[in-house]
Scaffold this motif. Structure first.
Motif, PDB file in Angstrom:
ATOM      1  N   LEU A 107       8.868  27.116 -12.912  1.00  0.00           N
ATOM      2  CA  LEU A 107       7.955  27.391 -11.808  1.00  0.00           C
ATOM      3  C   LEU A 107       6.668  26.589 -11.933  1.00  0.00           C
ATOM      4  N   GLN A 108       6.052  26.613 -13.109  1.00  0.00           N
ATOM      5  CA  GLN A 108       4.768  25.913 -13.239  1.00  0.00           C
ATOM      6  C   GLN A 108       4.939  24.402 -13.150  1.00  0.00           C
ATOM      7  N   SER A 109       6.065  23.873 -13.607  1.00  0.00           N
ATOM      8  CA  SER A 109       6.326  22.434 -13.467  1.00  0.00           C
ATOM      9  C   SER A 109       6.489  22.056 -11.999  1.00  0.00           C
ATOM     10  N   HIS A 110       7.242  22.871 -11.247  1.00  0.00           N
ATOM     11  CA  HIS A 110       7.419  22.605  -9.819  1.00  0.00           C
ATOM     12  C   HIS A 110       6.109  22.781  -9.057  1.00  0.00           C
ATOM     13  N   LEU A 111       5.261  23.691  -9.521  1.00  0.00           N
ATOM     14  CA  LEU A 111       3.964  23.877  -8.868  1.00  0.00           C
ATOM     15  C   LEU A 111       3.092  22.630  -9.018  1.00  0.00           C
ATOM     16  N   VAL A 112       3.106  22.039 -10.217  1.00  0.00           N
ATOM     17  CA  VAL A 112       2.337  20.801 -10.410  1.00  0.00           C
ATOM     18  C   VAL A 112       2.930  19.680  -9.566  1.00  0.00           C
ATOM     19  N   GLU A 166       1.511  44.208 -22.864  1.00  0.00           N
ATOM     20  CA  GLU A 166       1.144  43.950 -21.464  1.00  0.00           C
ATOM     21  C   GLU A 166       1.934  42.811 -20.832  1.00  0.00           C
ATOM     22  N   PHE A 167       2.766  42.141 -21.602  1.00  0.00           N
ATOM     23  CA  PHE A 167       3.501  40.973 -21.119  1.00  0.00           C
ATOM     24  C   PHE A 167       4.378  41.309 -19.921  1.00  0.00           C
ATOM     25  N   GLU A 168       5.189  42.360 -20.056  1.00  0.00           N
ATOM     26  CA  GLU A 168       6.169  42.664 -19.014  1.00  0.00           C
ATOM     27  C   GLU A 168       5.509  42.961 -17.674  1.00  0.00           C
ATOM     28  N   LYS A 169       4.463  43.771 -17.678  1.00  0.00           N
ATOM     29  CA  LYS A 169       3.787  44.101 -16.422  1.00  0.00           C
ATOM     30  C   LYS A 169       3.122  42.882 -15.800  1.00  0.00           C
ATOM     31  N   LYS A 170       2.491  42.055 -16.612  1.00  0.00           N
ATOM     32  CA  LYS A 170       1.825  40.856 -16.096  1.00  0.00           C
ATOM     33  C   LYS A 170       2.823  39.929 -15.412  1.00  0.00           C
ATOM     34  N   VAL A 171       3.975  39.708 -16.072  1.00  0.00           N
ATOM     35  CA  VAL A 171       4.982  38.808 -15.504  1.00  0.00           C
ATOM     36  C   VAL A 171       5.602  39.423 -14.255  1.00  0.00           C
ATOM     37  N   ARG A 172       5.904  40.720 -14.306  1.00  0.00           N
ATOM     38  CA  ARG A 172       6.533  41.362 -13.145  1.00  0.00           C
ATOM     39  C   ARG A 172       5.605  41.345 -11.926  1.00  0.00           C
ATOM     40  N   PHE A 174       3.292  39.163 -11.252  1.00  0.00           N
ATOM     41  CA  PHE A 174       3.209  37.796 -10.740  1.00  0.00           C
ATOM     42  C   PHE A 174       4.475  37.400 -10.004  1.00  0.00           C
ATOM     43  N   ILE A 175       5.620  37.706 -10.598  1.00  0.00           N
ATOM     44  CA  ILE A 175       6.893  37.247 -10.033  1.00  0.00           C
ATOM     45  C   ILE A 175       7.211  37.985  -8.738  1.00  0.00           C
ATOM     46  N   THR A 176       6.620  39.168  -8.541  1.00  0.00           N
ATOM     47  CA  THR A 176       6.785  39.897  -7.278  1.00  0.00           C
ATOM     48  C   THR A 176       5.985  39.232  -6.162  1.00  0.00           C
ATOM     49  N   GLU A 177       4.843  38.688  -6.500  1.00  0.00           N
ATOM     50  CA  GLU A 177       3.979  38.040  -5.508  1.00  0.00           C
ATOM     51  C   GLU A 177       4.386  36.604  -5.205  1.00  0.00           C
ATOM     52  N   MET A 178       5.055  35.959  -6.149  1.00  0.00           N
ATOM     53  CA  MET A 178       5.306  34.521  -6.038  1.00  0.00           C
ATOM     54  C   MET A 178       6.079  34.105  -4.783  1.00  0.00           C
ATOM     55  N   PRO A 179       7.132  34.830  -4.350  1.00  0.00           N
ATOM     56  CA  PRO A 179       7.813  34.408  -3.110  1.00  0.00           C
ATOM     57  C   PRO A 179       6.878  34.332  -1.909  1.00  0.00           C
ATOM     58  N   GLY A 180       5.880  35.214  -1.840  1.00  0.00           N
ATOM     59  CA  GLY A 180       4.907  35.138  -0.754  1.00  0.00           C
ATOM     60  C   GLY A 180       4.062  33.881  -0.825  1.00  0.00           C
ATOM     61  N   PHE A 181       3.721  33.469  -2.041  1.00  0.00           N
ATOM     62  CA  PHE A 181       2.974  32.219  -2.204  1.00  0.00           C
ATOM     63  C   PHE A 181       3.808  31.024  -1.744  1.00  0.00           C
ATOM     64  N   ILE A 262      13.388  26.002  -2.998  1.00  0.00           N
ATOM     65  CA  ILE A 262      14.427  27.032  -3.164  1.00  0.00           C
ATOM     66  C   ILE A 262      14.628  27.338  -4.643  1.00  0.00           C
ATOM     67  N   GLU A 263      14.570  26.312  -5.489  1.00  0.00           N
ATOM     68  CA  GLU A 263      14.690  26.542  -6.934  1.00  0.00           C
ATOM     69  C   GLU A 263      13.579  27.463  -7.433  1.00  0.00           C
ATOM     70  N   MET A 264      12.390  27.323  -6.886  1.00  0.00           N
ATOM     71  CA  MET A 264      11.300  28.212  -7.276  1.00  0.00           C
ATOM     72  C   MET A 264      11.626  29.660  -6.914  1.00  0.00           C
ATOM     73  N   ARG A 265      12.205  29.861  -5.759  1.00  0.00           N
ATOM     74  CA  ARG A 265      12.609  31.220  -5.367  1.00  0.00           C
ATOM     75  C   ARG A 265      13.698  31.756  -6.290  1.00  0.00           C
ATOM     76  N   GLU A 266      14.653  30.898  -6.640  1.00  0.00           N
ATOM     77  CA  GLU A 266      15.732  31.328  -7.525  1.00  0.00           C
ATOM     78  C   GLU A 266      15.212  31.635  -8.924  1.00  0.00           C
ATOM     79  N   SER A 267      14.212  30.890  -9.382  1.00  0.00           N
ATOM     80  CA  SER A 267      13.606  31.190 -10.688  1.00  0.00           C
ATOM     81  C   SER A 267      12.963  32.569 -10.683  1.00  0.00           C
ATOM     82  N   CYS A 268      12.350  32.936  -9.562  1.00  0.00           N
ATOM     83  CA  CYS A 268      11.774  34.284  -9.449  1.00  0.00           C
ATOM     84  C   CYS A 268      12.858  35.346  -9.596  1.00  0.00           C
TER      85      CYS A 268
END
Length: 390
Positions: A107-112, A166-172, A174-181, A262-268
């Motif tokens: 995700l972060q590579s595709h974002l850059v 806190e890792f799991e909550k932080k990632v969850r 973010f990954i819930t919001e990412m498709p909207g971004f 689409i790959e970004m969505r699939e990564s989510c």
């Protein structure tokens, strides 16, 4: 200038749109590209040779510096090759966390890529938004390893340590919001007439040509070739996840743009599945001759300290043999070929970097195009010179 006069110009290596220190010698007939000769080597650091003088563990930080926008993908490919030589089974929890981190890395590579590709063509807002989301992933890197880019979090047999509570909550979250971004990015670009004019029909390469050259990753799938190592030659437990492999139809820059989105969505989706599978357990294989002892037990005894520093300084012997391990990095197939002579250092390491192979397609994609289109073609390949020059 006369219409039949050929002019040779240099583009780079100090050029913002070459995505690193890449020099291209271009032959032009007016504004039309006749020939391109990429000149590489300005960032050469000798990673493959350096590995021969370092232990397998000391070689790991070198892999971070190849594709520095996807460090954990590089770490994973290298560690899988080492584990293949050693015959080590990685615990389930460590496998799952590896999947989470490598998909966040995708995700972060595709974002850059999206940020810089859009900026090259003139869309500045997308750059700001994409780097906003990337910052959250960088914070996750820092949370688990203490480093924002060169994380060194994976180890032979698992991970350097377990993730914090806190890792799991932080990632969850973010990954819930990412498709909207991603919807926002598409709203800014997909229907934009300027974006479409700059990308549709630009940089066309057929499936046959892409396959002959050896292109992999989104650049190959954008030409309609349905191939992804995560599904076709699964590794690290990817066979346990459900995801789609997007492909293009028109083999152009616009198709490659859509494939990556689409790959970004699939990564989510993959990260969400991995979070649901995450269970308590060890994050390091029970292989004391190879694996670093967990941090909490290192200082419990003199023997633990001695063992820890012995592995750190002398490494661990690896059985004789040779292996190749390929992973689906964000830019394509990233492969590590390792030869062991039975010592604690690689006898030979050869890296198969996707950016290096994909760059060979640039003349096929750009020949006959206008010079202004070359910026979009370089961006659509998503190259990083760190892994091209090595």
């Amino acid at each position: 200038m006369a219409n039949n006069e050929i002019m040779t110009i240099n583009m780079g290596p100090q050029h913002p749109s070459t995505h690193g220190v890449l020099r291209m010698v271009i032959e032009l007939d007016g504004e039309t590209i006749l020939k391109i000769d990429p000149d590489i080597g300005y960032l050469h650091r000798g990673v493959e040779k350096l590995s021969e003088h370092r232990t397998y563990h000391q070689t790991l930080p070198l892999t971070d510096r190849l594709d520095y926008l996807a460090p954990m993908s590089n770490n994973l490919g290298y560690m899988l090759a080492v584990e293949k030589l050693l015959g080590i089974e990685v615990p389930e929890r460590a496998q799952t966390i590896r999947i989470i981190m490598t998909e966040l890395t995708r995700l972060q590579s595709h974002l850059v890529w999206l940020a810089c590709h859009a900026l090259d063509i003139g869309a500045m807002t997308v750059f700001i938004y994409a780097f906003r989301e990337r910052e959250t992933i960088m914070e996750t890197y820092e949370l688990i390893s203490g480093a924002r880019m060169t994380s060194n979090f994976f180890r032979a047999g698992g991970l350097s340590q377990d993730v914090p509570a806190e890792f799991e909550k932080k990632v969850r979250d973010f990954i819930t919001e990412m498709p909207g971004f991603i919807d926002t990015y598409e709203g800014l670009l997909t229907g934009n007439p300027i974006w479409r004019k700059r990308t549709i029909g630009n940089g066309v390469i057929s499936a046959e040509d892409a396959t002959d050259i050896g292109i992999t990753g989104p650049a190959l799938r954008g030409s309609g070739v349905d191939f992804d190592l995560r599904r076709d030659i699964p590794y690290a437990g990817y066979e346990n996840y459900q995801f789609q492999i997007p492909t293009g139809k028109n083999c152009d820059t616009f198709d490659r743009y859509q494939v990556r989105l689409i790959e970004m969505r699939e990564s989510c989706k993959i990260v969400t599945q991995a979070l649901d599978r995450l269970q308590p357990g060890p994050v390091l294989a029970d292989e004391p001759q190879v694996c670093y002892p967990p941090k909490e037990s290192v200082y419990n005894s003199i023997e633990g300290l001695i063992h820890h520093f012995k592995i750190a300084s002398e490494g661990y012997p690896v059985p004789e043999g040779e292996v190749y391990m390929g992973v689906e990095a964000p830019k394509g197939e990233l492969g590590y070929y390792l030869v062991s002579d039975g010592s604690s250092k690689p006898y030979r390491m050869r890296v198969r970097p996707p950016s290096f192979v994909n760059l060979q397609a640039i003349e096929k994609m750009a020949k006959g195009s206008m010079l202004a289109d070359l910026v979009a073609i370089i961006g659509t390949l998503d190259i990083v010179l760190g892994e091209i020059d090595r």
